[in-house]
Design a protein around this motif. Sequence first.
Motif, short mmCIF file in Angstrom:
data_model
loop_
_atom_site.label_atom_id
_atom_site.label_comp_id
_atom_site.label_asym_id
_atom_site.label_seq_id
_atom_site.Cartn_x
_atom_site.Cartn_y
_atom_site.Cartn_z
N ALA A 61 0.83 -1.20 0.00
CA ALA A 61 0.00 0.00 0.00
C ALA A 61 0.86 1.25 0.00
O ALA A 61 0.57 2.22 -0.71
CB ALA A 61 -0.92 -0.01 1.22
N LEU A 62 1.94 1.23 0.78
CA LEU A 62 2.82 2.39 0.83
C LEU A 62 3.46 2.66 -0.52
O LEU A 62 3.55 3.81 -0.96
CB LEU A 62 3.89 2.17 1.91
CG LEU A 62 4.90 3.30 2.10
CD1 LEU A 62 4.19 4.59 2.47
CD2 LEU A 62 5.93 2.93 3.16
N LYS A 63 3.92 1.60 -1.18
CA LYS A 63 4.52 1.78 -2.51
C LYS A 63 3.52 2.36 -3.49
O LYS A 63 3.86 3.22 -4.32
CB LYS A 63 5.05 0.44 -3.02
CG LYS A 63 6.27 -0.09 -2.28
CD LYS A 63 6.71 -1.42 -2.86
CE LYS A 63 7.92 -1.98 -2.10
NZ LYS A 63 8.33 -3.31 -2.64
N LEU A 64 2.27 1.90 -3.40
CA LEU A 64 1.24 2.38 -4.33
C LEU A 64 0.96 3.86 -4.12
O LEU A 64 0.91 4.63 -5.09
CB LEU A 64 -0.04 1.57 -4.14
CG LEU A 64 -1.19 1.88 -5.10
CD1 LEU A 64 -0.78 1.60 -6.53
CD2 LEU A 64 -2.43 1.06 -4.73
N VAL A 108 -1.32 12.09 -4.29
CA VAL A 108 -0.90 11.96 -2.90
C VAL A 108 0.34 12.81 -2.64
O VAL A 108 0.45 13.51 -1.63
CB VAL A 108 -0.63 10.49 -2.53
CG1 VAL A 108 0.05 10.38 -1.16
CG2 VAL A 108 -1.93 9.69 -2.52
N LEU A 109 1.29 12.75 -3.56
CA LEU A 109 2.53 13.50 -3.37
C LEU A 109 2.29 15.01 -3.42
O LEU A 109 2.89 15.77 -2.66
CB LEU A 109 3.55 13.09 -4.43
CG LEU A 109 4.03 11.63 -4.36
CD1 LEU A 109 5.04 11.34 -5.45
CD2 LEU A 109 4.63 11.32 -2.98
N LEU A 110 1.40 15.46 -4.30
CA LEU A 110 1.10 16.90 -4.37
C LEU A 110 0.36 17.37 -3.13
O LEU A 110 0.65 18.45 -2.59
CB LEU A 110 0.28 17.20 -5.62
CG LEU A 110 1.05 17.26 -6.95
CD1 LEU A 110 0.08 17.41 -8.11
CD2 LEU A 110 2.04 18.42 -6.94
N ILE A 111 -0.60 16.57 -2.67
CA ILE A 111 -1.33 16.95 -1.44
C ILE A 111 -0.36 17.00 -0.26
O ILE A 111 -0.40 17.92 0.57
CB ILE A 111 -2.46 15.95 -1.17
CG1 ILE A 111 -3.52 16.03 -2.27
CG2 ILE A 111 -3.11 16.22 0.19
CD1 ILE A 111 -4.52 14.88 -2.24
N HIS A 115 -6.74 2.32 0.19
CA HIS A 115 -5.42 2.49 0.82
C HIS A 115 -5.33 3.85 1.52
O HIS A 115 -4.24 4.38 1.70
CB HIS A 115 -4.31 2.39 -0.23
CG HIS A 115 -4.27 1.05 -0.92
ND1 HIS A 115 -4.02 -0.11 -0.25
CD2 HIS A 115 -4.46 0.72 -2.23
CE1 HIS A 115 -4.05 -1.12 -1.11
NE2 HIS A 115 -4.32 -0.65 -2.31
N SER A 116 -6.48 4.39 1.93
CA SER A 116 -6.46 5.71 2.56
C SER A 116 -5.64 5.77 3.85
O SER A 116 -5.03 6.81 4.13
CB SER A 116 -7.88 6.21 2.81
OG SER A 116 -8.57 5.33 3.67
N PRO A 117 -5.56 4.68 4.68
CA PRO A 117 -4.67 4.78 5.84
C PRO A 117 -3.22 5.04 5.45
O PRO A 117 -2.53 5.84 6.09
CB PRO A 117 -4.83 3.41 6.52
CG PRO A 117 -6.20 2.96 6.14
CD PRO A 117 -6.36 3.44 4.72
N ALA A 118 -2.76 4.40 4.39
CA ALA A 118 -1.39 4.64 3.93
C ALA A 118 -1.24 6.05 3.38
O ALA A 118 -0.25 6.74 3.63
CB ALA A 118 -1.00 3.62 2.87
N ALA A 119 -2.26 6.51 2.62
CA ALA A 119 -2.21 7.87 2.09
C ALA A 119 -2.20 8.90 3.20
O ALA A 119 -1.45 9.89 3.15
CB ALA A 119 -3.41 8.11 1.15
N ASN A 159 0.51 12.86 6.81
CA ASN A 159 0.88 13.36 8.13
C ASN A 159 2.39 13.32 8.36
O ASN A 159 2.91 14.12 9.12
CB ASN A 159 0.16 12.55 9.22
CG ASN A 159 -0.22 13.41 10.41
OD1 ASN A 159 -0.41 14.61 10.27
ND2 ASN A 159 -0.35 12.82 11.57
N THR A 160 3.07 12.41 7.70
CA THR A 160 4.53 12.41 7.78
C THR A 160 5.09 13.67 7.14
O THR A 160 5.92 14.37 7.73
CB THR A 160 5.12 11.17 7.10
OG1 THR A 160 4.61 9.99 7.75
CG2 THR A 160 6.64 11.16 7.19
N GLY A 161 4.64 13.98 5.93
CA GLY A 161 5.11 15.19 5.25
C GLY A 161 4.74 16.45 6.01
O GLY A 161 5.52 17.40 6.08
N GLY A 162 3.55 16.44 6.63
CA GLY A 162 3.12 17.62 7.35
C GLY A 162 3.86 17.86 8.64
O GLY A 162 3.80 18.97 9.18
#
Length: 446
Positions: free
Chosen positions: A230-233, A240-243, A367-371, A376-379
Motif C-alpha cells: 500500500a505504501l509503494k502504491l 498523494v505527493l502533491l497533497i 489504501h487511505s490509511p497509507a495515504a 501526516n509524515t510530510g506535514g
Amino acid sequence: MSGRPSYVRWNILALLVLASFVAYLLRTNMSIAGDRMMGELGLSQVQLGWVLAAFAWGYAIFQFPGGLLGEWLGGRKALTLIAVLWGVLNLLVALVPGSSATGPLAIIIVLAGLRFLMGAAQAPMFPVLAGHTIARWFPVSGWALPNGLTNMGLTLGAAATAPLIAGLIQAFGWRGSFVLTAPLAFLFAGVWWWYGRDDPSEHRAVNAQELAIIDADRPPAGPVSDPRAALKLVLRSREVLLITASYFFSNYVFYFFFNWLYIYLVQVRKFEELQGGALAAAPWITGAFAATLGGWLCDRLTRRHGIRFGCRAVVMIGLFLSGGFILAAAAAGSPYVAVVYLSLCLAGQQFTDSAYWAAAISVGGRHSPAACGVLNTGGNVVGGIGALMVPLTARTLGWPAALATASLFAFVGAVLWLWIRADRSIDEAPSSTAIAASSAAPLVAS
C-alpha cells in the motif's frame, strides 16, 4: 426494537477530546518554558530550535510505526500506554541538570533526546484515535463531527498551554511546570483504561439500540492489505505527493505558532510573561473554531460541486488569507494589532486542515490509511525544519523576515492546489465512493 439508545459513544468521544487536549498541552509546553530555560541553561534560540525540532522528527518518523502499534494493541491499550509515556517523559525534563553541572552540548543532547521520545510517544495518537477508536465507535456517516471535535480539543489544549505554563513558571519555575502538568497524562491513562474499550460490543453500558446506530451502513470488513504494498502504491500517486507537498508548506505556518509564538510575543513584541501567555492563547482559540468551520464548509462544497472543488477552494482561500495576515502581523506597529493578525493567520491555516484529510482519504481509496500516513509524515517533517529555520532567519535577517518566510510557504502551499485533483483515486472506483469518503474525513491536525 424498543427503548432509547445508550450514549456511551459520546462519553468515549469526550475522553478522546480530553486526550487531544492533554497531548497538546504536554507537547506545546516547552515552547512556553523555553524562554526561561534558555536563560537558566545557557542556550541560544538556535540551540533551543534544535531541541524543539527533535519533537517534530520523532513525531514524523513514528507515524507509521505508531499506526501499526494501534492495530497490534488496540485503541484501549495503545492510548493508555502512550499517555503514561507522556507523563514520564514530561517528568524527566524537570530533572535535566543545570549549566553549572554540565556543558551546553550535554544539555542539548539530553533535552533533544527527551523531546524526540515525546514526539515518538505522541505519534500513535491520531492514527489510533481516528483510524481505530472513532472508526469503531461511530457510524460511517458520523465520523466527521467526532474528528472535528477532537481537533478542537487539541487546539484548545494549545491555547490553554501558554497561560497555564506561564502561570506555573511564575509560581514554581520552569521545572515545576513540567512536574505539575505530568499527572494530567497519568489521570487520562487511568480513566481511559477503566472506561475505554476497543469495540462497542465489549462495553457493558452499550445497549442494542446504540449498537444498531453504530453499525448502520457499515460495510463488511475488506481484506487486509500488505502495508508495504500500500505504501509503494500511494508513493507512486501524483495526487498523494502533491497533497503531501502542499501540507508540508501549510504546516510550516502551524509550526511557527507551535514553537515560536510565545517567544516572539515576549522577546520581540515585549509583552510580560503572563500577558504574553494569555495573548498567545488567542490564535489557538480562533484556530479551533476555524478548523471546525473549514470542515463544515468543505463537506458542503463537496456535496454541491464535488470534492475536487470543495477541497481546492477551502485550502486556497485559507492559505492565501493566512499568508496575508502573517505579513500584516510582521508590519504591524502595535503589538496588540500584531496579535489580532496572528490570530487570523492561524485561523486561516487551521481552516484548511479538514480539506487535506478529506482529499487524502478520497485519493487513497481503500489504501487511505497509507495515504493519510504519508500526508501526516510530510506535514510534520516540516516541523523539524521550521524549528531551526525560524531562529536562523530571525538572527540573520530579523523577525519580520522570519514571518515573511512563513507567508511564502503558505502561498506556495495554496498554489499547488491548482494541480491537485482530489477526485482522482488510486483505486478504479466510481467518484461517488470518493465523495462519500470525504464526508467521513478526519479533521485531525498535524
